[in-house]
Scaffold this motif. Structure first.
Motif, mmCIF file in Angstrom:
data_model
loop_
_atom_site.group_PDB
_atom_site.id
_atom_site.type_symbol
_atom_site.label_atom_id
_atom_site.label_comp_id
_atom_site.label_asym_id
_atom_site.label_seq_id
_atom_site.Cartn_x
_atom_site.Cartn_y
_atom_site.Cartn_z
ATOM 1 N N ALA A 77 0.833 -1.158 0.008
ATOM 2 C CA ALA A 77 -0.221 -0.036 0.005
ATOM 3 C C ALA A 77 0.949 1.119 -0.056
ATOM 4 O O ALA A 77 0.444 2.522 -0.926
ATOM 5 N N ILE A 78 1.815 1.304 0.472
ATOM 6 C CA ILE A 78 3.036 2.347 0.891
ATOM 7 C C ILE A 78 3.461 2.515 -0.628
ATOM 8 O O ILE A 78 3.214 3.638 -1.106
ATOM 9 N N ILE A 79 4.589 1.485 -0.987
ATOM 10 C CA ILE A 79 5.350 1.755 -2.499
ATOM 11 C C ILE A 79 3.580 2.144 -3.636
ATOM 12 O O ILE A 79 3.823 2.769 -4.315
ATOM 13 N N LEU A 80 2.228 1.809 -3.725
ATOM 14 C CA LEU A 80 1.591 2.086 -4.470
ATOM 15 C C LEU A 80 0.932 3.290 -4.300
ATOM 16 O O LEU A 80 1.414 3.865 -4.799
ATOM 17 N N TYR A 81 1.477 3.554 -3.248
ATOM 18 C CA TYR A 81 0.675 5.169 -2.871
ATOM 19 C C TYR A 81 2.233 6.543 -3.306
ATOM 20 O O TYR A 81 1.276 7.567 -3.508
ATOM 21 N N ASN A 82 2.643 5.764 -3.260
ATOM 22 C CA ASN A 82 4.117 6.220 -3.538
ATOM 23 C C ASN A 82 4.835 6.069 -5.299
ATOM 24 O O ASN A 82 5.607 6.095 -5.460
ATOM 25 N N GLY A 83 3.789 5.928 -5.909
ATOM 26 C CA GLY A 83 3.830 4.894 -7.191
ATOM 27 C C GLY A 83 5.067 5.814 -7.600
ATOM 28 O O GLY A 83 5.837 5.342 -8.504
ATOM 29 N N LYS A 84 4.374 7.280 -7.938
ATOM 30 C CA LYS A 84 5.112 8.433 -9.760
ATOM 31 C C LYS A 84 6.992 7.475 -8.559
ATOM 32 O O LYS A 84 7.939 8.013 -9.881
ATOM 33 N N ASP A 85 7.013 7.435 -7.168
ATOM 34 C CA ASP A 85 8.771 7.275 -7.278
ATOM 35 C C ASP A 85 9.074 5.704 -7.806
ATOM 36 O O ASP A 85 10.555 5.567 -7.617
ATOM 37 N N PHE A 86 8.590 5.154 -7.890
ATOM 38 C CA PHE A 86 8.657 3.559 -8.206
ATOM 39 C C PHE A 86 8.420 3.362 -9.459
ATOM 40 O O PHE A 86 9.398 2.646 -10.074
ATOM 41 N N VAL A 87 8.585 4.409 -10.759
ATOM 42 C CA VAL A 87 8.135 3.693 -12.147
ATOM 43 C C VAL A 87 9.605 4.877 -12.684
ATOM 44 O O VAL A 87 10.319 5.528 -12.159
ATOM 45 N N ASP A 88 9.734 4.214 -13.917
ATOM 46 C CA ASP A 88 11.402 4.209 -14.822
ATOM 47 C C ASP A 88 10.417 6.120 -15.358
ATOM 48 O O ASP A 88 10.035 5.501 -16.446
ATOM 49 N N ALA A 89 11.029 7.461 -14.829
ATOM 50 C CA ALA A 89 11.304 8.345 -15.576
ATOM 51 C C ALA A 89 12.123 8.927 -16.483
ATOM 52 O O ALA A 89 13.318 8.333 -15.859
ATOM 53 N N PRO A 90 11.541 9.274 -17.252
ATOM 54 C CA PRO A 90 12.947 10.330 -17.847
ATOM 55 C C PRO A 90 14.137 10.885 -16.723
ATOM 56 O O PRO A 90 12.934 11.838 -16.706
ATOM 57 N N LYS A 91 15.111 10.783 -17.394
ATOM 58 C CA LYS A 91 15.840 12.309 -17.231
ATOM 59 C C LYS A 91 16.350 13.044 -17.692
ATOM 60 O O LYS A 91 17.259 13.522 -17.171
ATOM 61 N N LEU A 92 16.139 12.583 -18.457
ATOM 62 C CA LEU A 92 17.065 14.163 -19.659
ATOM 63 C C LEU A 92 16.149 15.201 -19.835
ATOM 64 O O LEU A 92 17.438 16.450 -20.253
ATOM 65 N N VAL A 93 14.829 15.560 -20.416
ATOM 66 C CA VAL A 93 14.463 16.350 -20.407
ATOM 67 C C VAL A 93 12.704 16.234 -19.297
ATOM 68 O O VAL A 93 12.482 15.187 -19.066
ATOM 69 N N GLN A 94 12.814 17.663 -18.087
ATOM 70 C CA GLN A 94 11.553 17.362 -17.791
ATOM 71 C C GLN A 94 10.571 18.271 -18.923
ATOM 72 O O GLN A 94 10.563 18.826 -18.763
ATOM 73 N N LYS A 95 9.782 16.820 -18.639
ATOM 74 C CA LYS A 95 9.082 17.129 -19.645
ATOM 75 C C LYS A 95 7.682 18.396 -19.014
ATOM 76 O O LYS A 95 6.924 19.091 -19.273
ATOM 77 N N GLU A 96 7.924 18.400 -17.199
ATOM 78 C CA GLU A 96 6.731 18.939 -16.879
ATOM 79 C C GLU A 96 7.171 20.580 -16.626
ATOM 80 O O GLU A 96 6.338 21.749 -17.642
ATOM 81 N N LYS A 97 8.602 21.210 -16.954
ATOM 82 C CA LYS A 97 9.024 22.211 -17.666
ATOM 83 C C LYS A 97 8.759 22.357 -19.039
ATOM 84 O O LYS A 97 8.825 23.368 -19.055
ATOM 85 N N MET A 98 8.662 21.728 -19.579
ATOM 86 C CA MET A 98 8.282 22.118 -20.905
ATOM 87 C C MET A 98 7.071 22.479 -21.423
ATOM 88 O O MET A 98 6.544 22.958 -22.855
ATOM 89 N N ASP A 99 5.909 21.633 -20.974
ATOM 90 C CA ASP A 99 4.562 22.237 -21.380
ATOM 91 C C ASP A 99 4.016 23.060 -20.448
ATOM 92 O O ASP A 99 4.735 24.257 -20.061
#
Length: 484
Positions: free
Chosen positions: A462-484
């Protein structure tokens, strides 16, 4: 290579593997004699000066995937002949025969390199109005020197929204509340109108649940824009076609028939004289602009092809494409292959619902394959799409490697819970199974152990699922949030 540090050498291997990954994906096409980036209609409405340009100069930049790699060639006209634009998408060509009349039938899908990326990391539009997963699809017929084409586009819902993976099967879409949506929205449709004329938006998302706010916002923005060149229709694909009622797609086709007749198609005769022009296009979308979208596009394309073949004299009056068994098989398989190509390039797996596209009906085996592909999509979207997104950004030049950069974005330190919690969960679950298999002296003792370790594994999960974004493979080179 000798001047690179050990860390830079390690990073270099990762960057090379990213480039190899992009180039290993099917769907790259080029021609040294024909401009693949433009539709027949665009090519027919050009000036003599345009015809004299090199392929690199005249290419539509939206569909030149090696544009970044050719940037130094572009600055030197004398070597343009050595620079060949590469398109990404899908092309199929078939020599067909109906009523003893032979003609060539082609299907071309051009994927935009603007706001390119993978399924959950690239949604909506950017500030320039470029939509994610934008694809221009053109169906072409060649018969006795005459040429006909019908063009459609697909693209993500064109305002600012995201749907970041978080280990849940279907992450909840989030509409940005901190930006002016109308600016990018207006730019997107201004560009669409300039390129294609009138717009008929076909929105296929669910009109309930997590997709409902997207449909409501889209409809509201079209009304607010108040542009007579843009029309909107919403069709809840999943609701209307639930319980295998795929015949209900005819409801949408009937609603679009008058608009399609008005838009017409492009036709040029054997003397090079333009007979008709396509006056507008259908811009279709669902959430991913893949499975539902491809089904609808294939139906619209068939209706246009019916009119073209009758006008060219290939089909007799009253004949239907559906009655031509050999051609119908070619047609359905080609559109299913187009769906698979677009889906693999964006979502990482083949398309869903291709059994309907191939056979004209939904099958139990098709449902099973859809389930399998959905599981693979879940894994890739959560555990490998960060690498895929980085690979695309590197290839397209959205990220440039800096030799003097000391801290590479590839080296991101993971939080302690990233390693600790999965280990704790696996150990706790293993102990729970062991306690079940190796019973204690009394059933109460066994139950106590099982409840303890079971609670520990469930709590950790349940803790892992709650913090799901920390456990996925996220892009490292370009921060898409900043580009949007």
């Amino acid at each position: 290579m000798l001047h690179l540090t050990d860390i830079q050498l390690q990073d270099n291997k990762v960057f090379l593997s990213m480039l190899n990954h992009v180039l290993s994906v099917d769907g790259f096409y080029f021609s040294t004699t024909y401009d693949l980036t433009h539709t027949l209609q665009r090519l027919a409405n050009t000036s003599p000066e345009f015809q004299e340009m090199s392929l690199l100069e005249r290419a539509d930049p939206r569909f030149v995937w090696n544009g970044h790699l050719l940037r130094e060639f572009a600055a030197q006209p004398e070597i343009h002949r050595f620079a060949t634009p590469v398109m990404h998408g899908f092309i199929t060509m078939h020599s067909c025969s109906i009523n003893g009349k032979c003609f060539d039938w082609l299907l071309v899908s051009r994927r935009s390199c603007f706001r390119a990326g993978v399924r959950y990391y690239v949604r909506g539009i950017d500030s320039e109005g470029h939509a994610a997963n934008f694809v221009e699809t053109e169906q072409i017929v060649h018969y006795k020197g005459s040429k006909a084409s019908f063009v459609q586009t697909r693209g993500s819902i064109p305002f600012f929204w995201s749907q970041r993976p978080n280990l849940k099967y279907k992450p909840k879409p989030q509409i940005s509340k901190s930006v002016n949506h109308m600016d990018g929205f207006q730019r997107h449709f201004d560009s669409q109108i300039i390129s294609y004329g009138k717009q008929m938006i076909v929105n296929l998302v669910n009109q309930k649940g997590s997709e409902k706010p997207l449909e409501q916002t889209f409809a509201k923005m079209v009304n607010s824009m108040a542009n007579g060149m843009v029309r909107y229709i919403a069709f809840d694909f999943h609701k209307e076609c639930s319980r295998m009622r795929w015949d209900r797609l005819q409801i949408l086709m009937d609603q679009l028939a008058e608009q399609q007749d008005e838009f017409s198609y492009f036709l040029v005769d054997s003397d090079g004289k333009i007979v008709t022009q396509q006056e507008g296009i259908f811009r279709s979308n669902c959430m991913d602009c893949l499975d539902r979208t491809n089904v609808i596009q294939s139906l619209l394309a068939r209706r246009s092809l019916q009119a073209q073949l009758q006008r060219l004299g290939v089909l007799h009056v009253g004949q239907r494409i559906e009655e031509q068994a050999d051609f119908e098989k070619i047609y359905k398989n080609a559109w299913a292959d187009n769906a698979n190509a677009c889906a693999k390039q964006y979502a990482g797996t083949g398309a869903l619902k291709t059994d309907y596209t191939r056979t004209g009906k939904r099958t139990q085996w098709g449902l099973i394959m859809d389930g399998w592909n959905s599981l693979i999509r879940y894994y890739k979207n959560n555990f490998s799409d960060g690498f895929r997104q980085d690979a695309i950004d590197l290839f397209l030049g959205n990220y440039s490697v800096d030799e003097v950069e000391s801290a590479s974005p590839l080296h991101v330190k993971k939080d302690w819970k990233f390693l600790a919690l999965p280990i704790i969960m696996v150990v706790a679950f293993s102990m729970c199974i062991i306690c079940l298999l190796m019973a204690g002296d009394t059933w109460t003792e066994t139950l106590a152990y099982v409840l303890f370790w079971g609670s520990a594994s469930f709590g950790t999960f349940a803790i892992i699922l709650y913090n799901g974004k920390d456990f996925v493979d996220a892009p490292k080179l370009v921060q898409k949030e900043k580009m949007d």
